[in-house]
Design a protein around this motif. Structure first.
Motif, PDB file in Angstrom:
ATOM      1  N   UNK A  50       0.834  -1.202   0.000  1.00 38.29           N
ATOM      2  CA  UNK A  50       0.000   0.000   0.000  1.00 38.29           C
ATOM      3  C   UNK A  50       0.867   1.250   0.000  1.00 38.29           C
ATOM      4  N   UNK A  51       2.184   1.056  -0.164  1.00 40.35           N
ATOM      5  CA  UNK A  51       3.120   2.178  -0.117  1.00 40.35           C
ATOM      6  C   UNK A  51       3.637   2.540  -1.501  1.00 40.35           C
ATOM      7  N   UNK A  52       3.998   3.782  -1.644  1.00 39.26           N
ATOM      8  CA  UNK A  52       4.727   4.296  -2.796  1.00 39.26           C
ATOM      9  C   UNK A  52       6.183   4.449  -2.381  1.00 39.26           C
ATOM     10  N   UNK A  53       7.113   4.097  -3.270  1.00 39.60           N
ATOM     11  CA  UNK A  53       8.523   4.287  -2.982  1.00 39.60           C
ATOM     12  C   UNK A  53       9.071   5.499  -3.714  1.00 39.60           C
ATOM     13  N   UNK A  54      10.003   6.196  -3.081  1.00 38.67           N
ATOM     14  CA  UNK A  54      10.663   7.349  -3.701  1.00 38.67           C
ATOM     15  C   UNK A  54      12.167   7.201  -3.475  1.00 38.67           C
ATOM     16  N   UNK A  55      12.931   7.169  -4.546  1.00 38.23           N
ATOM     17  CA  UNK A  55      14.373   6.935  -4.459  1.00 38.23           C
ATOM     18  C   UNK A  55      15.080   8.207  -4.000  1.00 38.23           C
ATOM     19  N   UNK A  65      10.410 -11.698 -13.887  1.00 40.15           N
ATOM     20  CA  UNK A  65      11.059 -12.997 -14.050  1.00 40.15           C
ATOM     21  C   UNK A  65      10.017 -14.059 -14.367  1.00 40.15           C
ATOM     22  N   UNK A  66      10.361 -14.971 -15.300  1.00 41.66           N
ATOM     23  CA  UNK A  66       9.432 -16.043 -15.620  1.00 41.66           C
ATOM     24  C   UNK A  66       9.681 -17.263 -14.725  1.00 41.66           C
ATOM     25  N   UNK A  67       8.980 -18.339 -14.984  1.00 40.04           N
ATOM     26  CA  UNK A  67       9.052 -19.545 -14.153  1.00 40.04           C
ATOM     27  C   UNK A  67      10.470 -20.100 -14.084  1.00 40.04           C
ATOM     28  N   UNK A  68      11.242 -19.943 -15.175  1.00 36.60           N
ATOM     29  CA  UNK A  68      12.596 -20.502 -15.252  1.00 36.60           C
ATOM     30  C   UNK A  68      13.670 -19.514 -14.779  1.00 36.60           C
ATOM     31  N   UNK A  69      13.253 -18.360 -14.271  1.00 33.08           N
ATOM     32  CA  UNK A  69      14.209 -17.410 -13.732  1.00 33.08           C
ATOM     33  C   UNK A  69      14.795 -16.454 -14.744  1.00 33.08           C
ATOM     34  N   UNK A  70      14.292 -16.481 -15.981  1.00 36.48           N
ATOM     35  CA  UNK A  70      14.783 -15.530 -16.982  1.00 36.48           C
ATOM     36  C   UNK A  70      14.244 -14.143 -16.663  1.00 36.48           C
ATOM     37  N   UNK A  71      15.113 -13.156 -16.708  1.00 44.04           N
ATOM     38  CA  UNK A  71      14.789 -11.816 -16.227  1.00 44.04           C
ATOM     39  C   UNK A  71      14.711 -10.805 -17.352  1.00 44.04           C
ATOM     40  N   UNK A  72      13.692  -9.957 -17.293  1.00 44.46           N
ATOM     41  CA  UNK A  72      13.579  -8.793 -18.170  1.00 44.46           C
ATOM     42  C   UNK A  72      13.575  -7.548 -17.294  1.00 44.46           C
ATOM     43  N   UNK A  73      14.392  -6.555 -17.661  1.00 48.98           N
ATOM     44  CA  UNK A  73      14.376  -5.273 -16.957  1.00 48.98           C
ATOM     45  C   UNK A  73      13.317  -4.397 -17.613  1.00 48.98           C
ATOM     46  N   UNK A  74      12.335  -4.006 -16.845  1.00 52.63           N
ATOM     47  CA  UNK A  74      11.246  -3.193 -17.380  1.00 52.63           C
ATOM     48  C   UNK A  74      11.571  -1.710 -17.350  1.00 52.63           C
ATOM     49  N   UNK A  75      12.302  -1.274 -16.328  1.00 50.64           N
ATOM     50  CA  UNK A  75      12.676   0.136 -16.253  1.00 50.64           C
ATOM     51  C   UNK A  75      13.801   0.334 -15.250  1.00 50.64           C
ATOM     52  N   UNK A  76      14.503   1.435 -15.427  1.00 49.69           N
ATOM     53  CA  UNK A  76      15.554   1.866 -14.504  1.00 49.69           C
ATOM     54  C   UNK A  76      15.112   3.182 -13.871  1.00 49.69           C
ATOM     55  N   UNK A  77      15.242   3.285 -12.550  1.00 53.67           N
ATOM     56  CA  UNK A  77      14.767   4.463 -11.837  1.00 53.67           C
ATOM     57  C   UNK A  77      15.882   5.044 -10.976  1.00 53.67           C
ATOM     58  N   UNK A  78      15.969   6.376 -10.939  1.00 60.34           N
ATOM     59  CA  UNK A  78      17.026   7.041 -10.184  1.00 60.34           C
ATOM     60  C   UNK A  78      16.474   7.996  -9.141  1.00 60.34           C
ATOM     61  N   UNK A  79      17.350   8.778  -8.492  1.00 57.47           N
ATOM     62  CA  UNK A  79      16.954   9.674  -7.406  1.00 57.47           C
ATOM     63  C   UNK A  79      15.803  10.603  -7.778  1.00 57.47           C
ATOM     64  N   UNK A  80      14.848  10.703  -6.868  1.00 56.21           N
ATOM     65  CA  UNK A  80      13.689  11.563  -7.065  1.00 56.21           C
ATOM     66  C   UNK A  80      12.510  10.874  -7.715  1.00 56.21           C
ATOM     67  N   UNK A  81      12.744   9.691  -8.310  1.00 51.81           N
ATOM     68  CA  UNK A  81      11.670   8.995  -9.016  1.00 51.81           C
ATOM     69  C   UNK A  81      10.887   8.073  -8.081  1.00 51.81           C
TER      70      UNK A  81
END
Length: 227
Positions: A50-55, A65-81
Motif C-alpha cells: 500500500x506504499x509508494x517508494x521514492x528513491x 522474471x518467468x518460471x525458469x528465472x529468466x529476467x527482463x528489466x522493465x525500467x531503470x529508476x534514479x533519485x527523485x523517481x
C-alpha cells in the motif's frame, strides 16, 4: 529526513513545494527511510503493498522474471523517481514485478492512501500533491508506450536503434549516457547479449555511432539504410 530534503524538493512528487512545506507534510504521509544493498530485493513479485517508494540515492531496476528465472528489466529508476505507485494506487492484490537495487540505494516509503486522501493538517498541500502524482503516472504511461514501440521491432538492430533514438531525444543531443550495463541493456530490450554486442560493433564499424561503456554518440540522423 533533513539530509534528503534537497532531493525531495527536486522530485516530481513534490514539484511546487519548498523545503519547509515538504518537511511539514512528510509526517502526514507516514514517510520512512529505508536502505537497500546492491542486488537486494526492495519489493518481490507476489507481495501486497500500500506504499509508494521514492528513491533518495542510488538506483533501482523494475524486473519481471518467468518460471525458469529468466529476467527482463522493465525500467531503470534514479533519485527523485517513484516506484510501485501504479500498483499501490490500483490496490493490486499482488505485485506482478520485483524491484531490485542496481546499486546501494536509499529510498523512502510513503503511504499511498495518505497521498490520495486529504487530512485536516495538510489539506492545503494535497491538491498539488495529487496533481503531481497524476502527472507522474501519465509520464510513465508515455514511457511505457515508448518501450512497447522499442520491443515491437523485429530485429535486435531495430530494437537498439529505437532505444538509442529515444535516449538521444531525451538527452536533446547526439551524445548521452544510458543507465544500463551491456547485460542489463540486453535484459531491457529482451535480446541476446552476444547478438546485441555484435550489432553494436557492426554499427560502430559503419561509423554510425561510437560508444565507451555506457556513453553513446550517434553520428547518423537516418539509420533507414542500415536496417
Amino acid at each position: 529526513m533533513t539530509p534528503y530534503l534537497p532531493i525531495l524538493k527536486k522530485s516530481p512528487l513534490f514539484d511546487g513545494f519548498d523545503e519547509a512545506s515538504i518537511g511539514s507534510i512528510l509526517p502526514c504521509l507516514s514517510a520512512s527511510v529505508r536502505q537497500a544493498d546492491k542486488n537486494t530485493f526492495v519489493l518481490s513479485a507476489g507481495e501486497t503493498l500500500s506504499d509508494v517508494g521514492l528513491i533518495l540515492s542510488g538506483s533501482l531496476h523494475v524486473v519481471s522474471e518467468d518460471y525458469w528465472g529468466r529476467k527482463d528489466i522493465l525500467s531503470n529508476l534514479g533519485p527523485g523517481e517513484l516506484f510501485a505507485e501504479s500498483f499501490s494506487c490500483a490496490h493490486a492484490k499482488q505485485l506482478p514485478v520485483s524491484v531490485v537495487a542496481a546499486e546501494d540505494t536509499a529510498y523512502m516509503r510513503i503511504d499511498c492512501g495518505k497521498i490520495i486522501r486529504t487530512c485536516s493538517s495538510a489539506c492545503v498541500f494535497h491538491t498539488q500533491l495529487i496533481n503531481n502524482l497524476l502527472q507522474i503516472l501519465a509520464r510513465k504511461n508515455i514511457r511505457l508506450t515508448q518501450k512497447i514501440t522499442q520491443l515491437s521491432k523485429r530485429t535486435t538492430r531495430e530494437k537498439l536503434l529505437a532505444y538509442l533514438s529515444d535516449e538521444a531525444q531525451r538527452a536533446s543531443g547526439a551524445s548521452f549516457e544510458i543507465p544500463f550495463s551491456r547485460q542489463e541493456l540486453a535484459d531491457y530490450l529482451s535480446v541476446d547479449r552476444s547478438a546485441m554486442t555484435t550489432e553494436l560493433g557492426k554499427m560502430r564499424d559503419k561509423g554510425l555511432l561510437e560508444f565507451e561503456r555506457r556513453h553513446f554518440t550517434l553520428h547518423a540522423e537516418d539509420f533507414t539504410s542500415v536496417l
